[in-house]
Design an enzyme around this catalytic site. Structure first.
Site, PDB file in Angstrom:
ATOM      1  N   HIS A 186      -1.944 -38.771  26.628  1.00 51.28           N
ATOM      2  CA  HIS A 186      -2.217 -37.830  25.534  1.00 51.28           C
ATOM      3  C   HIS A 186      -1.109 -37.805  24.483  1.00 51.28           C
ATOM      4  O   HIS A 186      -1.301 -37.295  23.387  1.00 51.28           O
ATOM      5  CB  HIS A 186      -2.429 -36.418  26.100  1.00 51.28           C
ATOM      6  CG  HIS A 186      -3.727 -36.286  26.830  1.00 51.28           C
ATOM      7  ND1 HIS A 186      -4.832 -35.676  26.284  1.00 51.28           N
ATOM      8  CD2 HIS A 186      -4.124 -36.738  28.048  1.00 51.28           C
ATOM      9  CE1 HIS A 186      -5.838 -35.731  27.150  1.00 51.28           C
ATOM     10  NE2 HIS A 186      -5.430 -36.373  28.227  1.00 51.28           N
ATOM     11  N   ASP A 210       3.305 -36.702  17.337  1.00 53.88           N
ATOM     12  CA  ASP A 210       2.261 -36.022  18.098  1.00 53.88           C
ATOM     13  C   ASP A 210       1.230 -37.065  18.514  1.00 53.88           C
ATOM     14  O   ASP A 210       0.855 -37.907  17.698  1.00 53.88           O
ATOM     15  CB  ASP A 210       1.589 -34.961  17.210  1.00 53.88           C
ATOM     16  CG  ASP A 210       1.200 -33.706  17.986  1.00 53.88           C
ATOM     17  OD1 ASP A 210       0.909 -33.837  19.183  1.00 53.88           O
ATOM     18  OD2 ASP A 210       1.185 -32.619  17.375  1.00 53.88           O
TER      19      ASP A 210
HETATM   20  C1  GDG Z   1      -1.265 -32.684  23.828  1.00 52.84           C
HETATM   21  C2  GDG Z   1      -0.644 -33.671  22.824  1.00 52.84           C
HETATM   22  C3  GDG Z   1      -2.919 -34.056  21.859  1.00 52.84           C
HETATM   23  C4  GDG Z   1      -2.306 -23.264  20.443  1.00 52.84           C
HETATM   24  N1  GDG Z   1      -1.877 -21.991  20.436  1.00 52.84           N
HETATM   25  C5  GDG Z   1      -2.844 -21.277  21.054  1.00 52.84           C
HETATM   26  C6  GDG Z   1      -3.863 -22.151  21.443  1.00 52.84           C
HETATM   27  N2  GDG Z   1      -3.500 -23.351  21.059  1.00 52.84           N
HETATM   28  C7  GDG Z   1      -4.359 -24.522  21.255  1.00 52.84           C
HETATM   29  C8  GDG Z   1      -4.776 -25.134  19.943  1.00 52.84           C
HETATM   30  C9  GDG Z   1      -5.128 -26.554  20.389  1.00 52.84           C
HETATM   31  C10 GDG Z   1      -4.161 -26.768  21.534  1.00 52.84           C
HETATM   32  O1  GDG Z   1      -3.675 -25.505  21.955  1.00 52.84           O
HETATM   33  C11 GDG Z   1      -2.957 -27.580  21.101  1.00 52.84           C
HETATM   34  O2  GDG Z   1      -3.343 -28.897  21.103  1.00 52.84           O
HETATM   35  P1  GDG Z   1      -2.519 -30.001  20.308  1.00 52.84           P
HETATM   36  O3  GDG Z   1      -3.358 -31.215  20.307  1.00 52.84           O
HETATM   37  O4  GDG Z   1      -2.219 -29.497  18.937  1.00 52.84           O
HETATM   38  O5  GDG Z   1      -1.137 -30.194  21.047  1.00 52.84           O
HETATM   39  P2  GDG Z   1      -0.551 -30.252  22.573  1.00 52.84           P
HETATM   40  O6  GDG Z   1      -0.702 -28.982  23.283  1.00 52.84           O
HETATM   41  O7  GDG Z   1       0.853 -30.725  22.409  1.00 52.84           O
HETATM   42  O8  GDG Z   1      -1.462 -31.361  23.315  1.00 52.84           O
HETATM   43  C12 GDG Z   1      -1.464 -33.715  21.530  1.00 52.84           C
HETATM   44  C13 GDG Z   1      -3.455 -33.175  22.959  1.00 52.84           C
HETATM   45  O9  GDG Z   1      -2.603 -33.177  24.112  1.00 52.84           O
HETATM   46  C14 GDG Z   1      -4.848 -33.607  23.390  1.00 52.84           C
HETATM   47  O10 GDG Z   1      -4.863 -34.949  23.781  1.00 52.84           O
HETATM   48  O11 GDG Z   1      -3.690 -33.852  20.687  1.00 52.84           O
HETATM   49  O12 GDG Z   1      -0.935 -34.672  20.645  1.00 52.84           O
HETATM   50  O13 GDG Z   1       0.716 -33.315  22.529  1.00 52.84           O
HETATM   51  O14 GDG Z   1      -6.428 -26.606  20.899  1.00 52.84           O
HETATM   52  O15 GDG Z   1      -5.833 -24.409  19.411  1.00 52.84           O
HETATM   53  N3  GDG Z   1      -4.974 -21.771  22.100  1.00 52.84           N
HETATM   54  C15 GDG Z   1      -5.125 -20.449  22.387  1.00 52.84           C
HETATM   55  N4  GDG Z   1      -4.155 -19.535  22.040  1.00 52.84           N
HETATM   56  C16 GDG Z   1      -3.024 -19.901  21.357  1.00 52.84           C
HETATM   57  O16 GDG Z   1      -2.176 -19.075  21.032  1.00 52.84           O
HETATM   58  N5  GDG Z   1      -6.216 -20.026  23.035  1.00 52.84           N
END
Ligand code: GDG
Length: 457
Positions: free
Chosen positions: A157, A365
């Site tokens: 990821h 990322d």
């Molecule tokens: C890893 C990789 C890759 C955030 N704050 C809250 C909340 N979130 C949710 C967002 C989004 C998720 O968390 C974050 O996803 P990201 O993709 O931005 O980043 P990582 O957590 O680092 O994920 C990344 C991912 O895996 C998938 O393969 O895209 O590059 O690092 O969905 O909305 N959700 C809730 N409350 C919050 O305060 N419910």
């Protein structure tokens, strides 16, 4: 079709898309598993005084959730250690923060062996096993050692680092060799897949064939890019629900005629939050007319709080946001609303929709699902503008965003200003293309493409 066994470090029973959990991986896996009657195996998140290997089984719809508890030493060496203090920083290009200790890699090997020992008896003939993320790279090796001959795929990821960075890891070769026990190795982007191929051909004298297979250590594995998508149906349902609507109205009422710029991230140094605050400060410095007319809402949900680098980051962000607010605030305007708590997923959808700019500027990322969620939450008739880092995997697919280099403060500042004044027709045109892309490559397309490639590998 064959039964799917998904393995990830943490297991989150498939939720309803409301409160859910924080983190992109959990969201995507919950969606993938809803489509399969399968098994989701991983760590319960619980710690017991001594490791027992006992598996706890739970049904959640058609999915069997199987978890094991770990012991404190495992959490320290495997999770906080090798996974989050060695691999995470290194794979996000932060060699300066990457700590290597023998005990970490021992703990990493031990937990992967424990997972394999617990999982192997649950695997039936014909099952397809899909292993997720950097915590579990050696899992296939451990399963193979226990006689598991099923198809096993691995999906990373986070970014795969360039060869020159990876070789700073003392046991880089062992790590890569372990990947060759998978039938399929999947990355988020062509950039990452390319970096992996470069390592194979340049560092260990392996070969790539015309069908995209890597050959090394006497074994062969299929390699490819499988960009993860949004669970768009589920997200749209959340975005049109009552909670999202109420949150949207609450945000709009609090705008007071001002424009909102929004950032939503786990509080992580890879997300470029300090650079983002400084770029926003630059906007306020360069555009006096925008002062009191805009504000930045940054939601940064605390994560990995046991790791020092995360505590340091939190302190720095408190200081930088405080300094900017102190310098620019007026009696009825605060330039940065900085919030350190988790929101519900549907609340976030309402927040995104009320924001004129989505500011997604990670320094590195794997993909970044927030960029996709911001787009999916917009009003089609009056959408906001996405400012997106070129170092987020999402930038390979989302060229209609305003793409920026997050290390270039002036450029990010200019993109924010350009987004704020972008004519509606251009906003709509960009948004439409972005939205078409999201629909064409959602989380179902991702899962189908990966599982199909695994079956054919
Ligand atoms: C890893 C990789 C890759 C955030 N704050 C809250 C909340 N979130 C949710 C967002 C989004 C998720 O968390 C974050 O996803 P990201 O993709 O931005 O980043 P990582 O957590 O680092 O994920 C990344 C991912 O895996 C998938 O393969 O895209 O590059 O690092 O969905 O909305 N959700 C809730 N409350 C919050 O305060 N419910």
């Amino acid at each position: 079709m064959a039964r799917l066994i998904v393995v990830s470090n943490r297991v989150q029973p498939p939720g309803d898309g409301g409160e859910g959990s924080v983190g992109g991986l959990a969201m995507a896996l919950a969606a993938a598993l809803r489509e399969h009657s399968g098994v989701w195996f991983g760590w319960s998140g619980q710690i017991t005084p001594e490791y027992t290997g006992q598996i706890s089984m739970q049904r959640s719809g058609d999915v069997t959730v199987a978890t094991v508890d770990l012991e404190e030493q495992d959490r320290q060496e495997y999770y906080n250690g090798y996974a989050n203090r060695t691999l995470w920083p290194l794979f996000h290009y932060r060699v300066d923060l990457s700590a290597y200790e023998r005990s970490f890699s021992e703990g990493y090997g031990r937990v992967n062996a424990r997972f394999a020992e617990a999982l192997a008896p649950l695997v039936a003939e014909g099952d397809v096993i899909w292993v997720h993320d950097y915590h579990l790279i050696p899992l296939a090796r451990e399963l193979r050692a226990r006689g598991v001959n099923n198809r096993i795929g691995f999906f990373l990821h986070i970014p795969w680092p360039s060869r020159r960075l990876l070789v700073t890891l003392p046991d880089h070769q062992e790590l890569v060799e372990a990947l060759f026990d998978y039938d399929l190795i999947g990355f988020q982007t062509e950039d990452s897949a390319g970096a992996f191929r470069d390592y194979v051909t340049g560092e260990i004298e392996g070969e790539m064939d015309d069908e995209g297979r890597a050959r090394a250590f006497g074994r062969t594995a299929q390699v490819g890019a499988f960009p993860i998508g949004l669970d768009i149906e589920n997200f749209e349902a959340a975005a049109h629900g009552e909670v999202a609507l109420a949150e949207y109205e609450r945000m709009v009422a609090s705008l007071n005629g001002r424009e909102m710029i929004v950032g939503v991230d786990r509080l992580d140094y890879s997300k470029g939050l300090e650079e983002r605050f400084l770029a926003y400060e630059q906007v306020l410095e360069d555009h006096e007319a925008l002062r009191e007319q805009v504000f930045l809402l940054q939601i940064a949900t605390p994560s990995r709080e046991e790791v020092d680098a995360y505590q340091d980051l939190r302190a720095r962000l408190d200081a930088v946001s405080g300094r900017i607010n102190g310098a620019f605030a007026t009696v009825d305007w605060v330039p940065i609303r900085y919030v350190n708590r988790a929101y519900r997923r549907d609340e976030l959808a309402g927040v995104y929709r009320a924001a004129k700019i989505g500011l997604v500027t990670p320094l590195r990322d794997g993909m970044n699902l927030v960029a996709k969620e911001y787009i999916a939450a917009q009003d089609p008739d009056d959408p906001g503008v996405l400012v997106l880092s070129q170092f987020a995997g999402a930038s390979e697919q989302m060229g209609q965003a305003l793409i920026v280099n997050p290390f270039d403060r002036a450029q990010v500042a200019e993109a924010i200003a350009a987004g704020l004044s972008m004519p509606k027709a251009e906003r709509v045109a960009r948004w439409r293309e972005l939205m078409d892309g999201l629909r064409a490559s959602d989380v179902n397309a991702w899962r189908e493409a990966f599982v199909r490639a695994l079956m054919q590998s």
